[in-house]
Write a protein that holds these residues in place. Structure first.
Motif, PDB file in Angstrom:
ATOM      1  N   THR A 164       3.859   3.430   4.017  1.00  0.00           N
ATOM      2  CA  THR A 164       4.999   4.355   4.097  1.00  0.00           C
ATOM      3  C   THR A 164       5.470   3.864   5.675  1.00  0.00           C
ATOM      4  O   THR A 164       4.590   3.986   6.626  1.00  0.00           O
ATOM      5  CB  THR A 164       5.079   5.753   3.940  1.00  0.00           C
ATOM      6  OG1 THR A 164       4.668   6.482   3.018  1.00  0.00           O
ATOM      7  CG2 THR A 164       6.178   6.359   4.575  1.00  0.00           C
ATOM      8  N   TRP A 189      10.653   4.699   4.332  1.00  0.00           N
ATOM      9  CA  TRP A 189      10.433   3.834   2.898  1.00  0.00           C
ATOM     10  C   TRP A 189       9.027   3.916   2.731  1.00  0.00           C
ATOM     11  O   TRP A 189       7.863   3.702   3.119  1.00  0.00           O
ATOM     12  CB  TRP A 189      10.814   2.299   3.052  1.00  0.00           C
ATOM     13  CG  TRP A 189      10.808   1.802   1.727  1.00  0.00           C
ATOM     14  CD1 TRP A 189      11.303   2.244   0.690  1.00  0.00           C
ATOM     15  CD2 TRP A 189      10.174   0.433   1.197  1.00  0.00           C
ATOM     16  NE1 TRP A 189      11.089   1.257  -0.481  1.00  0.00           N
ATOM     17  CE2 TRP A 189      10.234   0.274  -0.238  1.00  0.00           C
ATOM     18  CE3 TRP A 189       9.728  -0.459   1.946  1.00  0.00           C
ATOM     19  CZ2 TRP A 189      10.032  -0.890  -0.567  1.00  0.00           C
ATOM     20  CZ3 TRP A 189       9.155  -1.562   1.414  1.00  0.00           C
ATOM     21  CH2 TRP A 189       9.371  -1.919   0.142  1.00  0.00           C
ATOM     22  N   ASP A 190       8.823   4.816   1.488  1.00  0.00           N
ATOM     23  CA  ASP A 190       7.447   4.905   0.715  1.00  0.00           C
ATOM     24  C   ASP A 190       7.466   3.851  -0.103  1.00  0.00           C
ATOM     25  O   ASP A 190       8.135   3.705  -1.181  1.00  0.00           O
ATOM     26  CB  ASP A 190       7.311   6.282  -0.040  1.00  0.00           C
ATOM     27  CG  ASP A 190       6.073   6.474  -0.677  1.00  0.00           C
ATOM     28  OD1 ASP A 190       5.296   5.505  -0.953  1.00  0.00           O
ATOM     29  OD2 ASP A 190       5.707   7.519  -0.914  1.00  0.00           O
ATOM     30  N   SER A 191       6.800   2.708   0.071  1.00  0.00           N
ATOM     31  CA  SER A 191       6.898   1.391  -0.705  1.00  0.00           C
ATOM     32  C   SER A 191       6.076   1.716  -1.991  1.00  0.00           C
ATOM     33  O   SER A 191       6.480   0.942  -3.089  1.00  0.00           O
ATOM     34  CB  SER A 191       6.187   0.508  -0.047  1.00  0.00           C
ATOM     35  OG  SER A 191       4.875   0.657   0.514  1.00  0.00           O
ATOM     36  N   GLU A 192       5.259   2.611  -2.112  1.00  0.00           N
ATOM     37  CA  GLU A 192       4.534   2.679  -3.379  1.00  0.00           C
ATOM     38  C   GLU A 192       5.351   3.245  -4.379  1.00  0.00           C
ATOM     39  O   GLU A 192       5.308   3.009  -5.653  1.00  0.00           O
ATOM     40  CB  GLU A 192       3.222   3.672  -3.186  1.00  0.00           C
ATOM     41  CG  GLU A 192       2.114   2.804  -2.445  1.00  0.00           C
ATOM     42  CD  GLU A 192       0.764   3.480  -2.065  1.00  0.00           C
ATOM     43  OE1 GLU A 192       0.921   4.591  -2.092  1.00  0.00           O
ATOM     44  OE2 GLU A 192      -0.369   2.992  -2.343  1.00  0.00           O
ATOM     45  N   LYS A 193       6.156   4.298  -3.885  1.00  0.00           N
ATOM     46  CA  LYS A 193       7.036   5.102  -4.973  1.00  0.00           C
ATOM     47  C   LYS A 193       8.457   4.443  -4.907  1.00  0.00           C
ATOM     48  O   LYS A 193       9.373   4.847  -5.594  1.00  0.00           O
ATOM     49  CB  LYS A 193       6.984   6.460  -4.616  1.00  0.00           C
ATOM     50  CG  LYS A 193       5.762   7.351  -4.800  1.00  0.00           C
ATOM     51  CD  LYS A 193       6.055   8.739  -4.103  1.00  0.00           C
ATOM     52  CE  LYS A 193       4.761   9.363  -4.334  1.00  0.00           C
ATOM     53  NZ  LYS A 193       4.780  10.978  -3.769  1.00  0.00           N
ATOM     54  N   ASP A 194       8.762   3.343  -3.900  1.00  0.00           N
ATOM     55  CA  ASP A 194       9.970   2.994  -3.882  1.00  0.00           C
ATOM     56  C   ASP A 194      11.099   3.983  -3.489  1.00  0.00           C
ATOM     57  O   ASP A 194      12.307   3.943  -4.222  1.00  0.00           O
ATOM     58  CB  ASP A 194      10.301   1.985  -4.674  1.00  0.00           C
ATOM     59  CG  ASP A 194      11.546   0.954  -4.447  1.00  0.00           C
ATOM     60  OD1 ASP A 194      11.618   1.126  -3.439  1.00  0.00           O
ATOM     61  OD2 ASP A 194      12.213   0.560  -5.521  1.00  0.00           O
ATOM     62  N   LEU A 254      13.486   5.698  -0.344  1.00  0.00           N
ATOM     63  CA  LEU A 254      13.918   5.578   0.913  1.00  0.00           C
ATOM     64  C   LEU A 254      14.673   6.731   1.360  1.00  0.00           C
ATOM     65  O   LEU A 254      15.651   7.294   0.533  1.00  0.00           O
ATOM     66  CB  LEU A 254      15.032   4.378   0.809  1.00  0.00           C
ATOM     67  CG  LEU A 254      15.692   3.800   2.103  1.00  0.00           C
ATOM     68  CD1 LEU A 254      14.551   3.347   3.205  1.00  0.00           C
ATOM     69  CD2 LEU A 254      16.709   2.998   1.872  1.00  0.00           C
ATOM     70  N   ARG A 311      12.017  -5.499   3.602  1.00  0.00           N
ATOM     71  CA  ARG A 311      11.603  -5.427   2.042  1.00  0.00           C
ATOM     72  C   ARG A 311      11.835  -7.126   1.902  1.00  0.00           C
ATOM     73  O   ARG A 311      11.114  -7.591   0.889  1.00  0.00           O
ATOM     74  CB  ARG A 311      12.822  -4.707   1.438  1.00  0.00           C
ATOM     75  CG  ARG A 311      12.382  -4.703   0.066  1.00  0.00           C
ATOM     76  CD  ARG A 311      13.215  -3.518  -0.942  1.00  0.00           C
ATOM     77  NE  ARG A 311      14.634  -3.927  -0.631  1.00  0.00           N
ATOM     78  CZ  ARG A 311      15.405  -2.990  -1.279  1.00  0.00           C
ATOM     79  NH1 ARG A 311      15.438  -2.060  -2.004  1.00  0.00           N
ATOM     80  NH2 ARG A 311      16.984  -3.737  -1.468  1.00  0.00           N
ATOM     81  N   GLN A 356       8.759  -8.759   2.645  1.00  0.00           N
ATOM     82  CA  GLN A 356       7.676  -8.269   1.711  1.00  0.00           C
ATOM     83  C   GLN A 356       7.945  -9.094   0.274  1.00  0.00           C
ATOM     84  O   GLN A 356       6.664  -9.808  -0.098  1.00  0.00           O
ATOM     85  CB  GLN A 356       7.712  -6.698   1.559  1.00  0.00           C
ATOM     86  CG  GLN A 356       7.310  -6.228   2.671  1.00  0.00           C
ATOM     87  CD  GLN A 356       5.673  -6.111   2.818  1.00  0.00           C
ATOM     88  OE1 GLN A 356       4.960  -6.972   2.175  1.00  0.00           O
ATOM     89  NE2 GLN A 356       5.210  -5.027   3.521  1.00  0.00           N
ATOM     90  N   GLU A 357       9.143  -9.363  -0.036  1.00  0.00           N
ATOM     91  CA  GLU A 357       9.184  -9.890  -1.323  1.00  0.00           C
ATOM     92  C   GLU A 357       8.864 -11.389  -1.218  1.00  0.00           C
ATOM     93  O   GLU A 357       8.201 -12.169  -2.266  1.00  0.00           O
ATOM     94  CB  GLU A 357      10.694  -9.819  -1.723  1.00  0.00           C
ATOM     95  CG  GLU A 357      10.977  -8.284  -2.078  1.00  0.00           C
ATOM     96  CD  GLU A 357      12.463  -8.037  -2.402  1.00  0.00           C
ATOM     97  OE1 GLU A 357      13.158  -9.054  -2.301  1.00  0.00           O
ATOM     98  OE2 GLU A 357      12.956  -7.123  -2.941  1.00  0.00           O
TER      99      GLU A 357
END
Length: 501
Positions: free
Chosen positions: A300, A334-339, A341, A492, A495-496
């Motif tokens: 996060t 941003w919680d990246s695991e749950k996506d 924002l 993001r 990361q992508e």
């Protein structure tokens, strides 16, 4: 004597000439408008600063700014003949005109002292040049100039609250000895100026970006490339190369007018990256550098942006002149695991009070502990929290907890670990964001941090209507929100890219 048949020459024109001869002629001939002042909103404080400066003198006369020019000049002459000290004295000689902030008569030495009042922290070359311009006109009027004094701001001054004490806030500096030591340089500049005026005699001038001395360093800062580099205006791209400085001018002289034309042998590694990106149209991406850069990022993450004011007349106790004081933040989490924002924001609307405690108190609630915090040029965000915590020790623990969690999201773009051709050599968030998303600051009413600073200061100074105040507050929130949201978009995107390359 002053010649009214000739076009007046002002101090600003003299200073413009010393920066760029081309610019002087462009403005003088009316080919381009006069460049705006460097100060975005300094006039909001100027009246109060002027009043503090003038409080240091007594028994002086004032030329009111509302006076007609002829009246102000004749009133200045009248008071000079009576050996009276004058605020805002209007001087004229031949076709030169100037306005001196304070013209003081020294009875004992039977001479005049030129004073300038500047809301700055250090002496700049332009101040010395301005003094010399005033001096030449005053001496042309047969005044005996015996000294030069400057009132500026004591930057280490810490405002204790209450009424500002001028003796603590102001720094009065006698720069007569420095003016005397640099008299040769100043006289040489003046002679060059006189020769240029005489040579051109107000006739149209052949302008040249390369031949003019002095001239601007880049076609990108040129007031009119169509005049100064006629037929080669598109060669501005040469000046997009990072860290090129004066080299780009040499490349331009050699005929390089595009990224393709610049030989690799003359380019640094990052300049070669730029060249290849522009030729191919592809984004450069250094995967290894990014993997190292993002190694310790938490799942996060937070994206934080502050807006601040930095008035040169302190408004709040325990602040210094020019210190940035936060009044607004935007925080995207941003919680990246749950996506997921989440957006948090705080704008201090109680304009008569110090915003620092409410801002930090709310940020402390909104910002989860132990997560990575991304900011763009994070030195600014960290400094704001640190200085606020030092003034209010109850936030020192919060500062200690978060300071190691910051990561500067501007760094990869400054170091060219990633480069998009649309950046055109720049590394600001405003330039980067449209290259990697459909978002842009162009659609906002407030588009720059300086404007946000100015608009909030307008609110404090009560220079807006109730209806306008509501709109400005909304515009400030929208501007700050896009800054922190833009950080999320960029992160993001990185990361992508890491996941697919």
């Amino acid at each position: 004597m002053f010649d009214p048949t000739l076009t007046p020459v002002t101090k600003s024109q003299f200073l413009q000439f010393l920066r760029c001869t081309n610019a002087f002629h462009l403005v003088r001939e009316g080919l381009v408008p006069k460049p705006p002042s460097a100060s975005f909103g300094g006039h909001l404080e100027w009246g109060d600063f002027l009043q503090i400066c003038r409080s240091q003198f007594s028994n002086s006369n004032t030329i009111e700014r509302t006076m007609e020019k002829e009246e102000s000049f004749h009133k200045t002459l009248e008071w000079i003949s009576e050996n009276k000290s004058i605020f805002h004295a209007h001087l004229r000689f031949q076709n030169f005109v100037s306005t001196v902030e304070y013209l003081e008569y020294d009875i004992e030495r039977e001479g005049w002292i030129l004073w300038d009042f500047r809301p700055i922290g250090s002496v700049k070359q332009d101040i010395l040049r301005s003094f010399y311009f005033h001096k030449k006109i005053a001496e042309g009027m047969s005044l005996n100039i015996i000294g030069f004094k400057l009132i500026r701001i004591q930057t280490k001054y810490i405002y204790p609250g209450g009424e500002i004490q001028p003796e603590d806030y102001l720094l009065i500096e006698d720069i007569t000895s420095r003016m005397e030591a640099e008299a040769g340089t100043r006289e040489s500049e003046w002679e060059q100026f006189q020769k240029e005026i005489s040579r051109t005699n107000e006739q149209p001038v052949q302008l040249s970006f390369l031949d003019s001395k002095p001239s601007c360093r880049s076609l990108k800062t040129c007031l009119s490339p169509t005049h100064c580099a006629k037929g080669k205006e598109n060669a501005k791209v040469i000046f997009d190369f990072r860290d090129s400085s004066e080299l780009a001018k040499g490349w331009f002289a050699l005929g390089y007018n595009s990224y393709e034309s610049a030989p690799n042998s003359e380019l640094s590694p990052i300049q070669r990256i730029q060249k290849e990106a522009h030729i191919s149209g592809n984004t450069y991406f250094d995967r290894v550098s990014f993997e190292n850069y993002l190694t310790n990022v938490t799942k996060t993450v937070a994206f934080l942006d502050f807006e601040s004011i930095n008035p040169y007349i302190p408004l709040y106790p325990q602040t210094r002149p020019f210190q940035h004081v936060p009044y607004l933040y935007s925080l995207h989490i941003w919680d990246s695991e749950k996506d997921i924002l989440t957006h948090k924001t705080y704008l201090h609307e109680d304009l008569g009070t110090d915003p620092r405690v409410p801002v930090l108190a709310q940020l402390q609630k909104d910002l989860p502990s132990g997560i990575t915090i991304f900011s763009f040029n994070d030195f600014f965000e960290k400094l704001i929290i640190q200085e606020s915590a030092e003034a209010f020790p109850e936030f020192l623990e919060f500062w200690e907890r978060v300071k190691s969690m910051f990561i500067d999201l501007a760094m990869p773009f400054k170091k060219l670990w990633i480069y998009h051709p649309g950046q055109n050599g720049k590394a600001s968030l405003k330039e980067i964001l449209p290259c990697f998303s459909s978002e842009s600051h162009l659609g906002l009413s407030i588009r720059e941090g300086q404007d946000a600073n100015y608009q909030y200061l307008r609110l404090i100074k009560k220079q807006v209507t109730a209806e306008e105040k509501k709109r400005v507050l909304e515009d400030l929130i929208a501007y700050c929100k896009l800054d922190s949201y833009g950080l999320f978009i960029i992160y993001r995107m990185l990361q992508e890219r890491l996941s697919v390359i």
